[in-house]
Design a protein around this motif. Structure first.
Motif, mmCIF file in Angstrom:
data_model
loop_
_atom_site.group_PDB
_atom_site.id
_atom_site.type_symbol
_atom_site.label_atom_id
_atom_site.label_comp_id
_atom_site.label_asym_id
_atom_site.label_seq_id
_atom_site.Cartn_x
_atom_site.Cartn_y
_atom_site.Cartn_z
ATOM 1 N N THR A 27 32.319 29.714 -80.039
ATOM 2 C CA THR A 27 31.141 30.536 -79.766
ATOM 3 C C THR A 27 30.253 29.835 -78.744
ATOM 4 O O THR A 27 30.481 28.690 -78.366
ATOM 5 C CB THR A 27 30.335 30.806 -81.048
ATOM 6 O OG1 THR A 27 29.772 29.569 -81.514
ATOM 7 C CG2 THR A 27 31.211 31.397 -82.142
ATOM 8 N N ALA A 29 26.476 30.779 -75.971
ATOM 9 C CA ALA A 29 25.766 31.766 -75.169
ATOM 10 C C ALA A 29 26.587 32.148 -73.947
ATOM 11 O O ALA A 29 27.572 31.490 -73.593
ATOM 12 C CB ALA A 29 24.402 31.206 -74.753
ATOM 13 N N ASN A 30 26.172 33.223 -73.278
ATOM 14 C CA ASN A 30 26.839 33.611 -72.031
ATOM 15 C C ASN A 30 26.774 32.467 -71.026
ATOM 16 O O ASN A 30 25.742 31.822 -70.854
ATOM 17 C CB ASN A 30 26.164 34.851 -71.433
ATOM 18 C CG ASN A 30 26.491 36.114 -72.209
ATOM 19 O OD1 ASN A 30 27.538 36.210 -72.827
ATOM 20 N ND2 ASN A 30 25.580 37.081 -72.173
ATOM 21 N N GLY A 31 27.895 32.237 -70.347
ATOM 22 C CA GLY A 31 27.921 31.233 -69.295
ATOM 23 C C GLY A 31 28.127 29.805 -69.764
ATOM 24 O O GLY A 31 28.013 28.872 -68.964
ATOM 25 N N THR A 32 28.425 29.595 -71.044
ATOM 26 C CA THR A 32 28.597 28.233 -71.541
ATOM 27 C C THR A 32 30.033 27.728 -71.425
ATOM 28 O O THR A 32 30.294 26.553 -71.691
ATOM 29 C CB THR A 32 28.152 28.112 -73.005
ATOM 30 O OG1 THR A 32 28.828 29.105 -73.792
ATOM 31 C CG2 THR A 32 26.647 28.311 -73.129
ATOM 32 N N LYS A 34 33.017 29.681 -72.595
ATOM 33 C CA LYS A 34 33.992 30.242 -73.531
ATOM 34 C C LYS A 34 35.182 30.844 -72.788
ATOM 35 O O LYS A 34 36.337 30.613 -73.160
ATOM 36 C CB LYS A 34 33.332 31.299 -74.411
ATOM 37 C CG LYS A 34 32.186 30.798 -75.274
ATOM 38 C CD LYS A 34 31.687 31.859 -76.220
ATOM 39 C CE LYS A 34 31.235 33.129 -75.529
ATOM 40 N NZ LYS A 34 30.137 32.897 -74.555
ATOM 41 N N SER A 35 34.897 31.621 -71.744
ATOM 42 C CA SER A 35 35.987 32.235 -70.989
ATOM 43 C C SER A 35 36.832 31.188 -70.281
ATOM 44 O O SER A 35 38.047 31.362 -70.122
ATOM 45 C CB SER A 35 35.431 33.236 -69.966
ATOM 46 O OG SER A 35 34.805 34.323 -70.616
ATOM 47 N N ASN A 297 40.308 36.949 -77.390
ATOM 48 C CA ASN A 297 39.077 36.863 -76.604
ATOM 49 C C ASN A 297 38.157 38.027 -76.939
ATOM 50 O O ASN A 297 38.445 39.176 -76.615
ATOM 51 C CB ASN A 297 39.397 36.862 -75.106
ATOM 52 C CG ASN A 297 38.185 36.486 -74.274
ATOM 53 O OD1 ASN A 297 37.291 35.777 -74.735
ATOM 54 N ND2 ASN A 297 38.141 36.954 -73.040
ATOM 55 N N GLU A 298 37.081 37.732 -77.663
ATOM 56 C CA GLU A 298 36.049 38.695 -78.031
ATOM 57 C C GLU A 298 36.641 39.950 -78.685
ATOM 58 O O GLU A 298 36.476 41.069 -78.199
ATOM 59 C CB GLU A 298 35.198 39.056 -76.824
ATOM 60 C CG GLU A 298 34.470 37.842 -76.236
ATOM 61 C CD GLU A 298 33.541 38.200 -75.085
ATOM 62 O OE1 GLU A 298 33.325 39.412 -74.857
ATOM 63 O OE2 GLU A 298 33.042 37.275 -74.419
ATOM 64 N N THR A 301 34.485 43.279 -79.440
ATOM 65 C CA THR A 301 33.902 44.093 -78.378
ATOM 66 C C THR A 301 34.137 45.580 -78.633
ATOM 67 O O THR A 301 35.260 46.015 -78.891
ATOM 68 C CB THR A 301 34.509 43.704 -77.014
ATOM 69 O OG1 THR A 301 34.217 42.332 -76.760
ATOM 70 C CG2 THR A 301 33.930 44.549 -75.904
ATOM 71 N N HIS A 329 31.378 36.303 -79.311
ATOM 72 C CA HIS A 329 29.913 36.311 -79.263
ATOM 73 C C HIS A 329 29.317 36.664 -80.616
ATOM 74 O O HIS A 329 28.116 36.543 -80.817
ATOM 75 C CB HIS A 329 29.420 37.368 -78.264
ATOM 76 C CG HIS A 329 29.481 36.934 -76.834
ATOM 77 N ND1 HIS A 329 28.636 35.988 -76.304
ATOM 78 C CD2 HIS A 329 30.290 37.335 -75.822
ATOM 79 C CE1 HIS A 329 28.913 35.828 -75.016
ATOM 80 N NE2 HIS A 329 29.906 36.627 -74.706
ATOM 81 N N THR A 353 30.251 22.119 -69.455
ATOM 82 C CA THR A 353 30.411 22.608 -70.822
ATOM 83 C C THR A 353 30.603 21.438 -71.778
ATOM 84 O O THR A 353 31.381 20.521 -71.513
ATOM 85 C CB THR A 353 31.624 23.546 -70.915
ATOM 86 O OG1 THR A 353 31.367 24.701 -70.112
ATOM 87 C CG2 THR A 353 31.881 23.977 -72.343
#
Length: 371
Positions: A27, A29-32, A34-35, A297-298, A301, A329, A353
């Motif tokens: 997990t 936040a956005n941009g940390t 994960k992808s 991946n997520e 969603t 998320h 990261t």
């Protein structure tokens, strides 16, 4: 089972070593990053298929995939990926060619600088089984104290896994290659009106759901005939007592959802987006032919919040027969999985990261070696 995944120099993953368990949830936040973790695992899998060079090219080439943050005095271009497991470990070091050839247009293609297959959790000289440096590939001899040459002319765009993984001669290479090739990745599913999962298809026994879900009905029927009761329980739990089946017409398979109070079954083209997506995740997670690793991946969603709990039940069921890594998320999904899962929370420091709470004393052991 994988115990450690290590990445160096890939996007925001400047240098990270992550612990994995039977069920791991990533997990942040956005941009940390994960992808980037998800993509790094895919690149490792591509090494087993001999496709890592093409995969990096589709990302825009090695230069676009490299760590580009500040605070480094790196003199060489390098992207390194690796893992360790309860039997063998593997690492690969990619860089740019020193000389691609006169007038060559492939000067920006990455090449494999180094590969190592080792035994145990950490690379050591004494645990090295196969090593490759540029065109030279060597395997440990029968005494375990020296190395014999496999080749001195291995093309730098070809992996030692692809060229020498013969079970009768180098079973450790074959084990690593087959493990990487068996990894399975699911990054959401199309559920629009023209989605492959909504169309009837020619059905054959299908133990593995395709990444685009086009063989959904055949995959569901395979699960049903294999006697997996988790599927019907999950569907009934998610949709108030509904059940799923397969309709066949002239050899074409289609999904049928039978719900209480509805006079006829609903076919794939009629299902709501959330219902279809849940059935796709169910078919993926309850595969009668589980891989050594499944990465999601997520998965939450576009699902209704009420479906998160049944989804977590499916993920826990999958983790009983295979290793599962979930990138999400969703705090709700983490809450439902938390007691059974290793939780990795990612954050960023100066663009890099990092794993929250990880320091020198509790980070998994890892050693890259040198070129």
């Amino acid at each position: 089972m994988l115990s450690t995944v290590a990445v160096h120099g890939y996007r925001s993953l400047r240098d990270i070593v992550l612990p994995l368990s039977r069920l791991t949830v990533v997990t942040g936040a956005n941009g940390t990053g994960k992808s980037s973790v998800y993509r790094a695992l895919r690149l490792l899998a591509d090494c087993g298929r001999g496709e890592v060079i093409g995969a990096l090219a589709r990302e825009g080439g090695l230069q676009s995939a490299l760590w580009a943050g500040t605070g480094t005095k790196k003199r060489t271009v390098e992207l390194k990926l690796g893992y360790s497991a309860d039997d063998f470990g593997y690492l690969v070091d990619l860089g740019l060619p020193q000389m691609a050839g006169i007038n060559s247009l492939f000067g920006r293609d990455p090449e494999i600088k180094r590969e190592v297959v080792f035994a145990g959790p950490v690379l050591r000289s004494s645990s090295t089984l196969v090593r490759r440096a540029g065109p030279l590939a060597q395997a440990c001899d029968e005494s375990g104290r020296g190395f014999i040459d496999l080749t001195r002319g291995l093309p730098t765009h070809r992996s030692v896994l692809a060229e020498f993984a013969h079970p009768g001669e180098l079973p450790e290479l074959a084990a690593v290659r087959d493990r990487l090739r068996a990894w399975r990745f699911y990054d959401g599913f199309r559920v629009d009106a023209d989605a492959p999962a909504r169309r009837a298809h020619v059905g054959t026994r299908t133990p593995v759901l395709a990444e685009d879900g086009h063989n959904l009905a055949a995959a569901i029927q395979t699960i049903i005939e294999a006697g997996f009761e988790d599927l019907q329980r999950a569907v009934a739990d998610a949709f108030d007592g509904a059940s799923v089946a397969t309709a066949v017409s002239d050899g074409l398979f289609d999904v049928e959802l039978r719900a209480p109070g509805v006079l006829r079954p609903l076919r794939g083209a009629e299902l709501s987006d959330g219902t279809l997506r849940f059935l796709l995740w169910a078919a993926a997670l309850l595969s009668p032919q589980p891989p050594s690793l499944m990465v999601l991946n997520e998965p939450e969603t576009s699902l209704h919040p009420d479906l998160v709990r049944p989804l977590s039940t499916l993920i826990r069921a999958a983790a009983e027969v295979t290793q599962v890594c979930v990138v999400t998320h969703s705090a709700a999904l983490l809450g439902h999985l938390g007691a059974d899962a290793t939780h990795i929370e990612l954050t960023k420091d100066a663009g890099a990261t990092q794993m929250v709470g990880q320091g020198l004393l509790n980070a998994p052991s890892w050693h890259w070696g040198s070129r």
